[in-house]
Design an enzyme around this catalytic site. Structure first.
Site, PDB file in Angstrom:
ATOM      1  N   ARG A  26       0.823  -1.223   0.000  1.00 15.34           N
ATOM      2  CA  ARG A  26       0.000   0.000   0.000  1.00 15.34           C
ATOM      3  C   ARG A  26       0.851   1.264   0.000  1.00 15.34           C
ATOM      4  O   ARG A  26       0.481   2.264   0.613  1.00 15.34           O
ATOM      5  CB  ARG A  26      -0.948   0.019   1.202  1.00 15.34           C
ATOM      6  CG  ARG A  26      -1.923  -1.128   1.238  1.00 15.34           C
ATOM      7  CD  ARG A  26      -3.187  -0.769   0.497  1.00 15.34           C
ATOM      8  NE  ARG A  26      -4.121  -1.873   0.500  1.00 15.34           N
ATOM      9  CZ  ARG A  26      -5.252  -1.867   1.171  1.00 15.34           C
ATOM     10  NH1 ARG A  26      -5.598  -0.837   1.860  1.00 15.34           N
ATOM     11  NH2 ARG A  26      -6.051  -2.904   1.106  1.00 15.34           N
ATOM     12  N   ARG A  30      -3.142   6.576   1.445  1.00 20.41           N
ATOM     13  CA  ARG A  30      -3.620   7.738   2.197  1.00 20.41           C
ATOM     14  C   ARG A  30      -2.605   8.366   3.143  1.00 20.41           C
ATOM     15  O   ARG A  30      -2.826   9.466   3.627  1.00 20.41           O
ATOM     16  CB  ARG A  30      -4.890   7.366   2.977  1.00 20.41           C
ATOM     17  CG  ARG A  30      -6.114   7.310   2.081  1.00 20.41           C
ATOM     18  CD  ARG A  30      -7.302   6.731   2.811  1.00 20.41           C
ATOM     19  NE  ARG A  30      -7.089   5.319   3.113  1.00 20.41           N
ATOM     20  CZ  ARG A  30      -7.904   4.564   3.824  1.00 20.41           C
ATOM     21  NH1 ARG A  30      -8.989   5.080   4.339  1.00 20.41           N
ATOM     22  NH2 ARG A  30      -7.643   3.282   4.034  1.00 20.41           N
ATOM     23  N   ARG A  39      -7.221  12.117  -4.296  1.00 24.85           N
ATOM     24  CA  ARG A  39      -8.475  11.501  -3.830  1.00 24.85           C
ATOM     25  C   ARG A  39      -9.538  12.529  -3.441  1.00 24.85           C
ATOM     26  O   ARG A  39     -10.725  12.219  -3.426  1.00 24.85           O
ATOM     27  CB  ARG A  39      -8.190  10.570  -2.654  1.00 24.85           C
ATOM     28  CG  ARG A  39      -7.910   9.145  -3.031  1.00 24.85           C
ATOM     29  CD  ARG A  39      -9.141   8.408  -3.556  1.00 24.85           C
ATOM     30  NE  ARG A  39      -9.917   7.829  -2.462  1.00 24.85           N
ATOM     31  CZ  ARG A  39     -11.125   8.208  -2.101  1.00 24.85           C
ATOM     32  NH1 ARG A  39     -11.721   9.180  -2.743  1.00 24.85           N
ATOM     33  NH2 ARG A  39     -11.737   7.625  -1.111  1.00 24.85           N
ATOM     34  N   ASP A  75      -7.269  -2.287  -7.079  1.00 21.90           N
ATOM     35  CA  ASP A  75      -7.728  -3.020  -5.902  1.00 21.90           C
ATOM     36  C   ASP A  75      -7.976  -4.463  -6.294  1.00 21.90           C
ATOM     37  O   ASP A  75      -8.265  -4.757  -7.459  1.00 21.90           O
ATOM     38  CB  ASP A  75      -9.005  -2.407  -5.330  1.00 21.90           C
ATOM     39  CG  ASP A  75      -9.327  -3.006  -3.971  1.00 21.90           C
ATOM     40  OD1 ASP A  75      -8.609  -2.685  -3.011  1.00 21.90           O
ATOM     41  OD2 ASP A  75     -10.249  -3.837  -3.876  1.00 21.90           O
ATOM     42  N   TYR A 150     -14.898 -11.664   0.366  1.00 25.89           N
ATOM     43  CA  TYR A 150     -15.676 -10.443   0.115  1.00 25.89           C
ATOM     44  C   TYR A 150     -16.948 -10.744  -0.675  1.00 25.89           C
ATOM     45  O   TYR A 150     -17.990 -10.141  -0.447  1.00 25.89           O
ATOM     46  CB  TYR A 150     -14.829  -9.400  -0.633  1.00 25.89           C
ATOM     47  CG  TYR A 150     -13.747  -8.788   0.233  1.00 25.89           C
ATOM     48  CD1 TYR A 150     -14.069  -7.936   1.277  1.00 25.89           C
ATOM     49  CD2 TYR A 150     -12.405  -9.063   0.009  1.00 25.89           C
ATOM     50  CE1 TYR A 150     -13.086  -7.372   2.078  1.00 25.89           C
ATOM     51  CE2 TYR A 150     -11.414  -8.513   0.790  1.00 25.89           C
ATOM     52  CZ  TYR A 150     -11.756  -7.669   1.828  1.00 25.89           C
ATOM     53  OH  TYR A 150     -10.782  -7.128   2.616  1.00 25.89           O
TER      54      TYR A 150
HETATM   55  O1  1CP Z   1      -0.181  -1.492  -2.499  1.00 27.64           O
HETATM   56  C1  1CP Z   1      -0.508  -0.560  -3.218  1.00 27.64           C
HETATM   57  O2  1CP Z   1       0.000   0.588  -3.104  1.00 27.64           O
HETATM   58  C2  1CP Z   1      -1.468  -0.772  -4.393  1.00 27.64           C
HETATM   59  C3  1CP Z   1      -2.851  -0.542  -4.105  1.00 27.64           C
HETATM   60  C4  1CP Z   1      -3.766  -1.546  -3.420  1.00 27.64           C
HETATM   61  C5  1CP Z   1      -3.621  -2.922  -3.191  1.00 27.64           C
HETATM   62  C6  1CP Z   1      -2.444  -3.822  -3.499  1.00 27.64           C
HETATM   63  C7  1CP Z   1      -5.030  -1.168  -2.936  1.00 27.64           C
HETATM   64  C8  1CP Z   1      -5.567   0.182  -2.982  1.00 27.64           C
HETATM   65  N1  1CP Z   1      -5.676  -2.292  -2.475  1.00 27.64           N
HETATM   66  C9  1CP Z   1      -4.822  -3.367  -2.614  1.00 27.64           C
HETATM   67  C10 1CP Z   1      -5.107  -4.763  -2.288  1.00 27.64           C
HETATM   68  C11 1CP Z   1      -6.195  -5.092  -1.335  1.00 27.64           C
HETATM   69  N2  1CP Z   1      -7.462  -4.544  -1.260  1.00 27.64           N
HETATM   70  C12 1CP Z   1      -6.113  -6.151  -0.414  1.00 27.64           C
HETATM   71  C13 1CP Z   1      -4.922  -7.062  -0.276  1.00 27.64           C
HETATM   72  C14 1CP Z   1      -3.834  -6.452   0.524  1.00 27.64           C
HETATM   73  C15 1CP Z   1      -4.143  -6.240   1.977  1.00 27.64           C
HETATM   74  O3  1CP Z   1      -4.452  -7.215   2.668  1.00 27.64           O
HETATM   75  O4  1CP Z   1      -4.045  -5.077   2.405  1.00 27.64           O
HETATM   76  C16 1CP Z   1      -7.322  -6.205   0.272  1.00 27.64           C
HETATM   77  C17 1CP Z   1      -7.705  -7.165   1.376  1.00 27.64           C
HETATM   78  C18 1CP Z   1      -8.175  -5.196  -0.270  1.00 27.64           C
HETATM   79  C19 1CP Z   1      -9.578  -4.913   0.094  1.00 27.64           C
HETATM   80  C20 1CP Z   1      -9.757  -3.464   0.400  1.00 27.64           C
HETATM   81  N3  1CP Z   1      -9.878  -2.511  -0.551  1.00 27.64           N
HETATM   82  C21 1CP Z   1      -9.739  -2.844   1.652  1.00 27.64           C
HETATM   83  C22 1CP Z   1      -9.578  -3.557   2.990  1.00 27.64           C
HETATM   84  C23 1CP Z   1     -10.905  -3.892   3.573  1.00 27.64           C
HETATM   85  C24 1CP Z   1     -10.770  -4.847   4.743  1.00 27.64           C
HETATM   86  O5  1CP Z   1     -11.349  -5.947   4.666  1.00 27.64           O
HETATM   87  O6  1CP Z   1     -10.115  -4.501   5.747  1.00 27.64           O
HETATM   88  C25 1CP Z   1      -9.880  -1.460   1.439  1.00 27.64           C
HETATM   89  C26 1CP Z   1      -9.930  -0.378   2.466  1.00 27.64           C
HETATM   90  C27 1CP Z   1      -9.976  -1.269   0.032  1.00 27.64           C
HETATM   91  C28 1CP Z   1     -10.059   0.014  -0.710  1.00 27.64           C
HETATM   92  C29 1CP Z   1      -8.713   0.494  -1.093  1.00 27.64           C
HETATM   93  N4  1CP Z   1      -7.863  -0.200  -1.934  1.00 27.64           N
HETATM   94  C30 1CP Z   1      -6.706   0.528  -2.112  1.00 27.64           C
HETATM   95  C31 1CP Z   1      -6.833   1.738  -1.356  1.00 27.64           C
HETATM   96  C32 1CP Z   1      -5.806   2.832  -1.292  1.00 27.64           C
HETATM   97  C33 1CP Z   1      -8.082   1.695  -0.720  1.00 27.64           C
HETATM   98  C34 1CP Z   1      -8.670   2.791   0.147  1.00 27.64           C
HETATM   99  C35 1CP Z   1      -9.523   3.652  -0.727  1.00 27.64           C
HETATM  100  C36 1CP Z   1      -9.369   5.102  -0.488  1.00 27.64           C
HETATM  101  O7  1CP Z   1      -8.390   5.752  -0.974  1.00 27.64           O
HETATM  102  O8  1CP Z   1     -10.264   5.649   0.173  1.00 27.64           O
END
Ligand code: 1CP
Length: 348
Positions: A26, A30, A39, A75, A150
């Protein structure tokens, strides 16, 4: 491999490197004010579907820190929209009609990458054209079981009870859904490699919720199916599992070049179980970035020490960086990993 192979790719292949490469899960996100600025103008979904913007936020952390890899900004749920899943982000994924019946599973369409996710492929091309040549681009997908969590539960959850119960209540339907997801992710990742991704990572973030027999029967079998289809692509394959310390023996036989682990598993023990043929990625606790500078340095050194001197370590956090993290702490971490590992001779 030649002397100018990027350190990240060499480490993925277990080859000697002059210093330990580092990137951060990530890393575009943010905790960076420049990400928050983008964003504030567009939704997360628009960001992931607009190649110029997705490429821009992918490159943001590379401008601040000398990171050794970039990761596609997208994502894990994004490709599922192309398969017919009605999905929003709030901020985590929300599936309007969770998938719990045979009919819902059958309604999922196979993924055709050029038709369903052309914006992802275009983002990859834009990143490759703009990223420094020594910073490889990682493409990624969700692990089949994590996507299943999910899809069945419909939104983020601590225990994903409905998804885990589904494995026991309807094992055949569960396997069918997992296989569909595994095949779709193989197509998706293959298309990312064809578009220019130089390594492919599978995020099985919630696989560690399973008991070992269920992990092996469902999550691992489905991940195998995805990885087996990608071997011929010739790029390193990375498999990340969160909370997998009780499952490491299963991973030793997985057809991945690199295993990513969270901070609960000491890297020395991980490497002993996985053997010399697999590289490891990880595993600093994201909370350690909140330590005073000297303590953060000590923690980074501990991870390097536990990884040992043999080739095949990529430094990372054990899970995604927290939004409240100070970017200066990230700068300090990247520098200390490079400097201390080079001084030790890394794995040369
Ligand atoms: O790593 C990076 O910089 C690339 C971006 C990236 C990646 C690899 C995002 C952006 N999401 C992911 C993968 C992701 N998404 C995973 C696997 C990695 C991990 O375990 O962290 C998972 C489980 C998700 C699901 C997801 N999407 C969540 C988590 C929800 C939970 O169950 O806790 C969230 C918050 C998102 C939305 C999301 N995806 C990415 C961002 C930056 C965000 C937040 C959105 C925003 O900017 O408001």
């Amino acid at each position: 491999m030649s002397a100018d192979t990027p350190a990240f790719l060499a480490a993925c292949r277990g080859e000697p490197v002059p210093y330990t490469p580092i990137w951060i899960m990530r890393q575009a996100g943010r905790y960076l004010p420049e990400y928050r600025e983008v964003r504030s103008r567009v939704s997360f979904e628009t960001l992931t579907r607009t190649p110029e913007l997705a490429a821009e936020v992918t490159l943001q952390p590379l401008r601040r820190f000398p990171l050794d890899a970039a990761i596609l900004f997208s994502d894990i749920m994004t490709p599922l929209q192309g398969m017919g899943v009605d999905l929003t982000f709030d901020p985590g994924p929300v599936v309007r009609a969770p998938i719990r019946t045979d009919a819902a599973i059958d309604a999922l369409q196979p993924l055709v990458a050029e038709r369903d996710v052309p914006f992802v492929l275009e983002t990859i091309r834009l990143i490759r054209a703009a990223a420094p040549g020594n910073v490889p681009l990682i493409g990624f997908a969700g692990g089949p079981f994590t996507l299943f969590c999910y899809l069945v539960c419909g939104r983020p959850s601590k225990e994903f009870e409905t998804a885990r119960a589904f494995l026991y209540a309807q094992p055949e339907a569960a396997m069918r859904l997992l296989e569909r997801l595994a095949d779709a992710m193989a197509v998706y990742l293959g298309a990312q490699a064809a578009a220019g991704a130089q390594a492919l990572m599978v995020f099985e973030s919630w696989g560690g919720l399973l008991a070992p027999p269920q992990f092996e029967r469902f999550a691992l079998a489905a991940a195998r199916r995805t990885l087996a289809a990608l071997r011929s692509r010739g790029v390193p394959l990375i498999y990340y599992l969160n909370q997998g310390s009780a499952l490491l023996e299963h991973l030793a036989a997985l057809e991945a070049d690199v295993i990513g682990v969270d901070w609960r598993s000491p890297l020395g023990a991980v490497r002993r179980v996985l053997g010399a043929n697999k590289a490891v990625q990880g595993n600093l606790d994201p909370a350690a970035l909140f330590a005073p500078p000297a303590e953060l340095i000590a923690q980074a050194e501990r991870v390097l020490r536990e990884a040992g001197n043999q080739p095949g370590h990529i430094f990372n956090l054990g899970h995604g960086i927290w939004p409240q993290t100070d970017p200066d702490a990230v700068a300090r971490l990247v520098d200390v990993v490079h400097e201390r590992s080079a001084r030790r001779g890394a794995s040369a």
